[in-house]
Design an enzyme around this catalytic site. Structure first.
Site, PDB file in Angstrom:
ATOM      1  N   SER A  18       3.730  -1.974  10.218  1.00 28.15           N
ATOM      2  CA  SER A  18       5.233  -1.690  10.523  1.00 28.15           C
ATOM      3  C   SER A  18       4.908  -3.580   9.927  1.00 28.15           C
ATOM      4  O   SER A  18       6.446  -3.408  10.848  1.00 28.15           O
ATOM      5  CB  SER A  18       4.723  -1.380  11.817  1.00 28.15           C
ATOM      6  OG  SER A  18       4.544   0.227  12.168  1.00 28.15           O
TER       7      SER A  18
ATOM      8  N   GLY B 164       2.188   2.765  10.582  1.00 27.00           N
ATOM      9  CA  GLY B 164       3.481   3.381  10.515  1.00 27.00           C
ATOM     10  C   GLY B 164       4.063   4.272  11.883  1.00 27.00           C
ATOM     11  O   GLY B 164       4.543   5.383  12.184  1.00 27.00           O
TER      12      GLY B 164
ATOM     13  N   LYS C 295      -0.405   4.415  -0.455  1.00 28.12           N
ATOM     14  CA  LYS C 295      -0.653   5.598   0.119  1.00 28.12           C
ATOM     15  C   LYS C 295       0.040   6.605  -0.724  1.00 28.12           C
ATOM     16  O   LYS C 295      -0.593   6.476  -2.096  1.00 28.12           O
ATOM     17  CB  LYS C 295      -0.072   6.075   1.504  1.00 28.12           C
ATOM     18  CG  LYS C 295      -0.028   4.635   2.744  1.00 28.12           C
ATOM     19  CD  LYS C 295       0.211   5.074   4.039  1.00 28.12           C
ATOM     20  CE  LYS C 295      -0.464   3.378   4.544  1.00 28.12           C
ATOM     21  NZ  LYS C 295       0.041   3.465   6.331  1.00 28.12           N
TER      22      LYS C 295
ATOM     23  N   GLU D  38      -6.653   4.961   7.596  1.00 29.69           N
ATOM     24  CA  GLU D  38      -6.665   6.183   7.486  1.00 29.69           C
ATOM     25  C   GLU D  38      -7.776   6.602   6.668  1.00 29.69           C
ATOM     26  O   GLU D  38      -8.839   8.453   6.544  1.00 29.69           O
ATOM     27  CB  GLU D  38      -5.524   6.457   6.083  1.00 29.69           C
ATOM     28  CG  GLU D  38      -3.812   6.202   7.286  1.00 29.69           C
ATOM     29  CD  GLU D  38      -2.991   5.899   6.322  1.00 29.69           C
ATOM     30  OE1 GLU D  38      -2.577   5.368   5.261  1.00 29.69           O
ATOM     31  OE2 GLU D  38      -1.791   5.384   7.236  1.00 29.69           O
TER      32      GLU D  38
ATOM     33  N   ASN E 232       0.485  -0.994   0.030  1.00 33.57           N
ATOM     34  CA  ASN E 232      -0.239   0.029  -0.028  1.00 33.57           C
ATOM     35  C   ASN E 232       1.023   0.814   0.182  1.00 33.57           C
ATOM     36  O   ASN E 232       1.435   1.329   0.875  1.00 33.57           O
ATOM     37  CB  ASN E 232      -1.189  -0.070   1.328  1.00 33.57           C
ATOM     38  CG  ASN E 232      -1.865   0.661   1.157  1.00 33.57           C
ATOM     39  OD1 ASN E 232      -1.529   2.143   0.394  1.00 33.57           O
ATOM     40  ND2 ASN E 232      -2.381   1.847   2.536  1.00 33.57           N
TER      41      ASN E 232
ATOM     42  N   GLU F  90      -5.156  -4.787  10.332  1.00 35.76           N
ATOM     43  CA  GLU F  90      -4.227  -3.173  11.030  1.00 35.76           C
ATOM     44  C   GLU F  90      -4.483  -2.672  11.884  1.00 35.76           C
ATOM     45  O   GLU F  90      -5.462  -1.498  12.216  1.00 35.76           O
ATOM     46  CB  GLU F  90      -4.410  -2.076   9.862  1.00 35.76           C
ATOM     47  CG  GLU F  90      -4.284  -3.075   8.242  1.00 35.76           C
ATOM     48  CD  GLU F  90      -3.196  -2.119   7.132  1.00 35.76           C
ATOM     49  OE1 GLU F  90      -2.611  -2.835   7.473  1.00 35.76           O
ATOM     50  OE2 GLU F  90      -4.272  -1.262   7.211  1.00 35.76           O
TER      51      GLU F  90
ATOM     52  N   HIS G 230      -9.738   1.435   4.579  1.00 40.29           N
ATOM     53  CA  HIS G 230      -7.750   1.159   5.461  1.00 40.29           C
ATOM     54  C   HIS G 230      -8.417   2.355   7.020  1.00 40.29           C
ATOM     55  O   HIS G 230      -9.366   3.377   6.537  1.00 40.29           O
ATOM     56  CB  HIS G 230      -7.211   2.209   4.357  1.00 40.29           C
ATOM     57  CG  HIS G 230      -5.519   2.630   5.133  1.00 40.29           C
ATOM     58  ND1 HIS G 230      -5.401   2.903   6.650  1.00 40.29           N
ATOM     59  CD2 HIS G 230      -4.090   1.027   4.641  1.00 40.29           C
ATOM     60  CE1 HIS G 230      -4.258   2.749   6.192  1.00 40.29           C
ATOM     61  NE2 HIS G 230      -4.209   1.801   5.740  1.00 40.29           N
TER      62      HIS G 230
END
Ligand code: PGA
Length: 253
Positions: A213, A173, A11, A97, A9, A167, A95
């Site tokens: 991560s 991140g 992003k 985000e 991904n 996730e 996701h």
């Protein structure tokens, strides 16, 4: 037997030139891999270029998001037909985000999952708890809510065919990976929930990726867990050698 899946991904990273350069370098590194699915999710501007470069290879392309409507006055959005036209075979949906920065809720996730399935593509549906939710012992309840809402109305065959990415938001991140045991616990819970709503057969076929991560150094330990069927990788997928190493080590054996 579930085929492992390793997905990158990217992003909001990489221009068309950068995405193409990555793909050119990456494809030979994984050319011999025939026991896993490998997916690259570039930003939508580079989707056609990456999908084109991957054509005829063992690597597929994914969109990072899609709108649920087929067309219309939705400034800034892209439809399923558009990402399919650009060459995507998979779409990341929900996701964290998108959920936390752009307000996507389980109803929107469900509409998107249905649109992706109706178009014949494979959704990679992301779920996961925040740190506050984990510390309040709400992880299982959050996963149940996101699964029940996001997958509402799907048939058992559809649930068998989709991909779910667990996730934990606190691991994305941050460099703070879930331990293999934490990942396995969550994945076992998710598979149990899927079995309760869609039956054991569908639950056993559905692939569950871990994300948050993932790096070359921890990919093998995560993949060694019985309910971890691969990984969704952000930061460590931006470099072709790093992601190729994860493909090499992150396949359940
Ligand atoms: P990360 O991102 O690997 O950089 O933590 C994972 C993701 O958001 O899919």
């Amino acid at each position: 037997m579930r085929t492992p899946l390793l997905a990158a991904n990217w992003k909001m990273h990489k221009t068309v030139a950068e995405a193409t350069a990555f793909t050119t370098e990456f494809l030979p590194l994984v050319a011999g891999v025939d026991d896993a699915e490998i997916v690259l999710a570039p930003p939508v501007t580079a989707l056609a270029a990456v999908a084109g470069a991957c054509r005829g290879s063992n690597v597929a392309a994914a969109a990072q998001n899609v709108h649920w409507e087929a067309r219309g006055a939705f400034t800034g959005e892209v439809s399923l037909a558009m990402v399919q036209d650009a060459g995507a075979s998979h779409v990341i949906v929900g996701h964290s985000e998108r959920r936390h920065l752009f307000g996507e809720d389980d109803v929107a996730v469900n509409r998107k999952v249905r649109a992706v399935l109706a178009g014949g593509l494979s959704p990679i549906v992301c779920i996961g708890e925040t740190l506050a939710e984990r510390e309040a012992d709400e992880t299982a309840a959050v996963l149940d809510r996101q699964l029940d809402g996001g997958l509402a109305g799907l048939t058992a065959d559809e649930i068998a065919a989709i991909i779910i990415a667990y996730e934990p938001v606190w691991a994305i991140g941050t460099g703070r990976t879930a331990t293999p045991e934490q990942a396995q616990d969550a994945h076992a819970h998710i598979r149990g929930r899927l079995a309760a709503v869609a039956g054991q057969r569908a639950a056993d076929r559905c692939r569950l990726l871990y994300g948050g991560s993932v790096k070359p150094a921890n990919a093998a330990a995560l993949a060694s867990q019985p309910d971890v069927d691969g990984a969704l990788v952000g930061g460590a997928s931006l470099d072709p050698h790093s992601f190729a190493e994860i493909v090499g080590r992150g396949r359940p054996r």
